[in-house]
Design a protein around this motif. Structure first.
Motif, PDB file in Angstrom:
ATOM      1  N   ALA A  33       0.852  -1.187   0.000  1.00 51.44           N
ATOM      2  CA  ALA A  33       0.000   0.000   0.000  1.00 51.44           C
ATOM      3  C   ALA A  33       0.891   1.241   0.000  1.00 51.44           C
ATOM      4  O   ALA A  33       1.751   1.380   0.873  1.00 51.44           O
ATOM      5  N   PRO A  34       0.720   2.151  -0.957  1.00 50.09           N
ATOM      6  CA  PRO A  34       1.588   3.334  -1.004  1.00 50.09           C
ATOM      7  C   PRO A  34       1.236   4.295   0.119  1.00 50.09           C
ATOM      8  O   PRO A  34       0.100   4.327   0.605  1.00 50.09           O
ATOM      9  N   PRO A  35       2.204   5.100   0.566  1.00 51.90           N
ATOM     10  CA  PRO A  35       1.907   6.122   1.575  1.00 51.90           C
ATOM     11  C   PRO A  35       0.994   7.195   0.979  1.00 51.90           C
ATOM     12  O   PRO A  35       0.949   7.384  -0.237  1.00 51.90           O
ATOM     13  N   THR A  36       0.268   7.877   1.839  1.00 47.83           N
ATOM     14  CA  THR A  36      -0.670   8.891   1.358  1.00 47.83           C
ATOM     15  C   THR A  36      -0.226  10.314   1.675  1.00 47.83           C
ATOM     16  O   THR A  36      -0.818  11.258   1.159  1.00 47.83           O
ATOM     17  N   HIS A  37       0.791  10.483   2.527  1.00 50.93           N
ATOM     18  CA  HIS A  37       1.204  11.829   2.911  1.00 50.93           C
ATOM     19  C   HIS A  37       2.674  12.092   2.628  1.00 50.93           C
ATOM     20  O   HIS A  37       3.253  13.060   3.112  1.00 50.93           O
ATOM     21  N   ARG A  38       3.310  11.225   1.876  1.00 53.81           N
ATOM     22  CA  ARG A  38       4.648  11.477   1.349  1.00 53.81           C
ATOM     23  C   ARG A  38       4.764  10.748   0.021  1.00 53.81           C
ATOM     24  O   ARG A  38       3.978   9.837  -0.270  1.00 53.81           O
ATOM     25  N   LEU A  39       5.722  11.168  -0.797  1.00 53.75           N
ATOM     26  CA  LEU A  39       5.893  10.507  -2.082  1.00 53.75           C
ATOM     27  C   LEU A  39       6.295   9.054  -1.891  1.00 53.75           C
ATOM     28  O   LEU A  39       7.163   8.753  -1.067  1.00 53.75           O
ATOM     29  N   PRO A  40       5.684   8.134  -2.627  1.00 55.35           N
ATOM     30  CA  PRO A  40       6.131   6.736  -2.548  1.00 55.35           C
ATOM     31  C   PRO A  40       7.577   6.606  -3.016  1.00 55.35           C
ATOM     32  O   PRO A  40       8.087   7.430  -3.788  1.00 55.35           O
ATOM     33  N   ASP A  41       8.224   5.556  -2.533  1.00 51.44           N
ATOM     34  CA  ASP A  41       9.611   5.338  -2.938  1.00 51.44           C
ATOM     35  C   ASP A  41       9.715   4.845  -4.373  1.00 51.44           C
ATOM     36  O   ASP A  41      10.674   5.149  -5.077  1.00 51.44           O
ATOM     37  N   ALA A  42       8.720   4.086  -4.801  1.00 52.21           N
ATOM     38  CA  ALA A  42       8.777   3.484  -6.131  1.00 52.21           C
ATOM     39  C   ALA A  42       7.482   3.770  -6.879  1.00 52.21           C
ATOM     40  O   ALA A  42       6.452   4.063  -6.259  1.00 52.21           O
TER      41      ALA A  42
END
Length: 468
Positions: A33-42
């Motif tokens: 699940a990608p983060p919602t309050h920072r840029l995802p790493d990938a």
């Protein structure tokens, strides 16, 4: 058959590939699940990113059932196609997109003619991101004209702007941002907008102008612009003060010309120096376009116009921002071309018919008292009847939301803070059938509301929103 040999040496030229062309890790898209309050790493696969955003947006309200907003929520598919084709065009790059600039110029000319400018070819105007920016520009022009006339007293004297307490919040912002004193005409009794004589009484040598609203957002009523101008004419005869009028026609500027052609409110009145409207309201365009027009070049001080050598061309511009999309301007021209005067008249008349018909049906329920009937703007406001004590308009708004209807309830400003109302905005796309469904849901709620022991909405500020 020709024979080919491989290269004599290894290819050294690096390949530059757009990152969007590459496929992201498909497993990561299923398990992480990608983060919602920072840029995802990938990166994510495009379909995964789309579905995540799409699913979250499903929790938004249905814009077609939003009876709070004046903003257009439906356009023809062909308009959507045009907007998609223009979504990459920056409206400000007139040298790069000369045809888009030409469509903007044509829209200004059409509005100047529609609003009866003395010489449409001499009227000056521009597109904006909406009526709020248009009002800011008109206010700036009024202040600058006043400053030039009062150069011997300014900045010592403080300029003021006279308007009704019912004005849209953008005028409060203008006064705050540009250091102008707001002088507000309060509501009194059954008068829910500006009184011409009271407005003239607030004017003095520091007044930069008076704002008249053609279609109040509080109840949908027109302010008496001709009477306002007459009151200011009389003031000039008595005192010599020559005070201009700006007409905020955010909604009514695209209704009155088609449904009330005999109503004199526009450039036919010599005191009206400028007018604005929202193309994205009853101009019938998706959000993001407004218009500001001045009756002639003298009404817009030349020093406010910036001439920028940009991308190889000399570009006069008057705006608060620089880059903005050209798609909405193209959509406005499409709608003007598509409907013409007869088409606009038919659309707006249909919308007014829905408003007046629905307001009459609401009044027949017996629980409510109408303030307006939808016979000016296709907007009406109502409150609970005097004998209704066990629920209030905030309860009605809250319960209607359970059925998907977004309906604002709010309290009026001074001097009618005692009055709380519900407002229904009828727009193109809110059909007679939808109005019937709304009335059925309202009818269905009334038995429960009538059985309440008392009004149940405690935090009325959170119960609903007043959306302009």
């Amino acid at each position: 058959m020709a024979l080919h040999k491989g290269p004599e040496k290894q290819e050294q030229r690096p390949m530059s590939v757009n990152p969007f062309f590459g496929e992201a890790n498909p497993v990561g898209g299923m398990t992480e699940a990608p983060p919602t309050h920072r840029l995802p790493d990938a990166p994510l696969p495009p379909n995964t990113a789309y579905q995540l955003v799409h699913d979250e947006l499903m929790l938004d309200g249905n814009s077609r059932l939003n009876l709070a907003t004046f903003v257009t929520t439906w356009m023809e598919p062909q308009a959507g196609v045009l907007m998609g084709e223009c979504r990459d065009k920056n409206m400000i790059d007139k040298d790069e997109y000369p045809r888009t600039a030409e469509l903007e110029r044509r829209c200004v000319a059409m509005l100047a003619d529609l609003w009866n400018a003395p010489d449409p070819s001499a009227a000056v105007g521009c597109s904006t991101t909406g009526s709020s920016e248009a009002c800011m520009l008109a206010g700036m022009a009024m202040k600058r004209r006043w400053v030039k006339r009062n150069a011997d007293r300014y900045p010592g004297a403080r300029p003021n702007l006279v308007m009704g307490v019912n004005v849209q919040v953008c005028w409060d912002k203008f006064c705050n941002f540009w250091e102008v004193e707001p002088r507000l005409v309060p509501m009194e009794g059954d008068r829910y907008h500006l009184d011409p004589q009271a407005a003239a009484g607030l004017c003095d040598e520091n007044t930069i102008g008076v704002v008249g609203i053609l279609g109040s957002t509080f109840d949908g009523s027109y302010e008496p612009i001709a009477d306002l101008c007459a009151a200011l004419d009389a003031l000039q005869e008595r005192t010599g003060l020559d005070i201009p009028v700006h007409v905020d026609g955010a909604s009514g500027g695209m209704v009155a010309p088609f449904l009330d052609p005999d109503l004199v409110w526009d450039f036919r009145l010599p005191r009206v120096a400028s007018i604005n409207t929202s193309g994205h309201k009853y101009g019938l365009v998706y959000p993001g376009v407004g218009w500001a027009l001045w009756r002639d070049k003298e009404a817009l001080p030349e020093e406010l116009v910036f001439r920028v050598n940009y991308l190889g061309g000399d570009m006069p511009t008057f705006a608060l921002n620089f880059s903005r999309p050209g798609a909405q301007v193209v959509a406005q021209y499409y709608t003007f071309l598509r409907l013409g005067r007869e088409g606009y008249q038919a659309v707006q008349q249909s919308t007014r018919d829905v408003a007046t018909g629905l307001s009459a049906r609401v009044a027949e329920l017996g629980d409510f008292r109408l303030l307006t009937h939808g016979d000016q703007l296709p907007v009406f406001a109502f409150t609970t009847a005097d004998d209704v004590k066990v629920y209030d308009v905030f309860d009605v708004s809250r319960r209607l939301r359970e059925h998907g209807w977004l309906v604002p309830a709010y309290t009026f400003p001074p001097n009618r803070e005692d009055l709380s109302v519900i407002r229904i905005v009828c727009r193109n796309g809110f059909s007679t059938d939808l109005a019937e469904l709304f009335l059925e849901d309202l009818n269905r709620l009334l038995p429960d509301l009538r059985r309440q022991p008392h009004p149940l909405t405690r935090d009325k500020d959170r119960a609903t929103g007043f959306h302009h």
